[in-house]
Structures are given as structure tokens and as C-alpha cells.
Design a protein around this motif. Sequence first.
Motif, short mmCIF file in Angstrom:
data_model
loop_
_atom_site.label_atom_id
_atom_site.label_comp_id
_atom_site.label_asym_id
_atom_site.label_seq_id
_atom_site.Cartn_x
_atom_site.Cartn_y
_atom_site.Cartn_z
N VAL A 65 3.70 -2.75 7.66
CA VAL A 65 4.41 -1.54 7.85
C VAL A 65 3.11 -0.61 7.85
CG1 VAL A 65 5.37 0.04 6.53
CG2 VAL A 65 6.10 -2.93 6.60
N ILE A 66 2.11 -0.71 7.28
CA ILE A 66 0.82 0.06 6.94
C ILE A 66 0.57 0.43 8.41
CG2 ILE A 66 -0.86 1.00 6.50
CD1 ILE A 66 -0.05 -0.18 3.62
N GLN A 67 0.29 -0.76 9.18
CA GLN A 67 -0.54 -1.21 10.23
C GLN A 67 0.31 -0.40 11.53
OE1 GLN A 67 -1.22 -5.14 11.54
NE2 GLN A 67 -3.07 -4.13 13.45
N ILE A 68 1.58 -0.33 11.36
CA ILE A 68 2.38 -0.04 12.11
C ILE A 68 3.26 1.68 12.12
CG2 ILE A 68 4.49 -0.09 13.24
CD1 ILE A 68 5.09 -3.60 13.04
N ALA A 69 3.45 2.01 11.06
CA ALA A 69 3.80 2.99 10.73
C ALA A 69 2.24 3.80 11.13
CB ALA A 69 3.90 2.84 9.52
N THR A 70 0.60 4.11 10.46
CA THR A 70 0.02 4.45 11.32
C THR A 70 -0.12 4.59 12.07
OG1 THR A 70 -1.47 3.10 10.72
CG2 THR A 70 -1.06 3.68 8.96
N ARG A 71 0.24 4.34 13.27
CA ARG A 71 0.30 4.04 14.51
C ARG A 71 0.87 4.76 15.01
NH1 ARG A 71 0.04 -1.71 15.54
NH2 ARG A 71 2.33 -1.29 16.25
N GLY A 72 2.34 5.30 14.26
CA GLY A 72 3.53 5.83 14.81
C GLY A 72 2.63 7.73 14.77
N GLN A 73 3.97 8.54 15.21
CA GLN A 73 3.84 10.27 14.35
C GLN A 73 4.57 10.90 14.30
OE1 GLN A 73 2.75 12.34 18.66
NE2 GLN A 73 1.73 11.09 18.69
N GLY A 74 4.34 11.69 13.36
CA GLY A 74 5.29 12.78 12.86
C GLY A 74 5.48 12.28 11.21
N ALA A 75 6.36 12.88 10.10
CA ALA A 75 6.01 12.88 9.07
C ALA A 75 7.04 11.57 8.37
CB ALA A 75 6.75 14.36 8.34
N ASN A 76 8.25 11.54 8.65
CA ASN A 76 8.72 10.63 8.91
C ASN A 76 7.62 8.76 8.74
OD1 ASN A 76 11.33 9.45 8.12
ND2 ASN A 76 11.62 8.68 9.80
N MET A 77 6.46 8.72 9.95
CA MET A 77 6.20 7.53 9.18
C MET A 77 4.66 7.66 9.18
SD MET A 77 6.74 5.34 11.23
CE MET A 77 7.41 4.45 13.24
#
Length: 179
Positions: A65-77
Amino acid sequence: MLPSWRCPARAGGIEAAAEYDALLPVFGRIFGAEHPQTLKLRSNRAQHLATLGRHIECEVECAAVIQIATRGQGANMSLITTVARSGLVYALNGQGRHEEALAEAERADEVRRGLPEEWRRTSTGAVELSMAAALLGLGRVAQARTLAVAAHDACVSLFGPNHYRTAEALAFLDSVDGV
């Protein structure tokens, strides 16, 4: 094994894990594998696995989850990253890897500090409790207690005395005082 303050009664725990497992492909189909809602579900599922003593599974899931979320953008990620890092702390604590757990808690705190204030509020007390758990595992009882008191006070102030995180902080303090 997680400290007793972090382990809910296991009655219904296996059924809850089965529900998470059943919902995961549904969320993936509806939202997509990298959508914030799917990642939140995965993070929640992972933290539940830790409460069941399934620490390695929790560690693997939180890391994904961390790996995917750190690639995303914004406060939600960023919030998802913070929560997943906190979950990873419990997975590592459950395996006796307290130094690594403390490093993850510090990373979670760093990410959280970068969030807008309204997003930080939702995670009030969570990072402090995970950091306190790592410190307790390292035998740094006074520091752990100080963080837990701060977490408890913040949770009471923001969420009230009946919120689950307020209760978690109080249970943590009770366990620390029993050490």
C-alpha cells in the motif's frame, strides 16, 4: 505478538478478515487497484491482520500500500501512506523488530506533518500511539508514556472520551503503567 492494548477480542476477528478478503476484489473492480478507496480498504485489512497476529501478512500488505500510495498525488494518498506506515509499525513490533518500527513511525510522522490541518486531524493520536508502541518495545518506557499521554489528550479533545482511538490510548497507558 501485539501488546494487549492493541489486540481486540478475537471473537468475530476471523469473520471480519473474511469480509475484508471478500470486499477487496469488489473494490478493485469498482474503483481500480490503485484508487484511494481500495488502498484504504487494504490498509484497514492489513491492520486487522496484525490484531490477529498475522504480522508478516500485515507487513507485506502495508508495504505494498505504501509503495502504491507514495506514487500517487494529493493529501488523500499521503494520509493513506501515513496510516499504512502506522500499520507497518505494529507488524514490525509484533515481530520484535522495534528499531525498524520506530523508523517507520518517524516516517509516518514526517508524512503526516506535510498534510493539510483538516487531514491531520483524522489521524490524531494514531502516529503517536504507533511511535509509543515502538518506544515501549525498545524499553523506553518514559518516552512511550509521554507520547501516549499526548495522544490520549489530543484524542479526548478532538474525538471525545468514547472514541475507539481514545480508548486505545487509555488502554496503552494502562499497559505502560503496569510495566
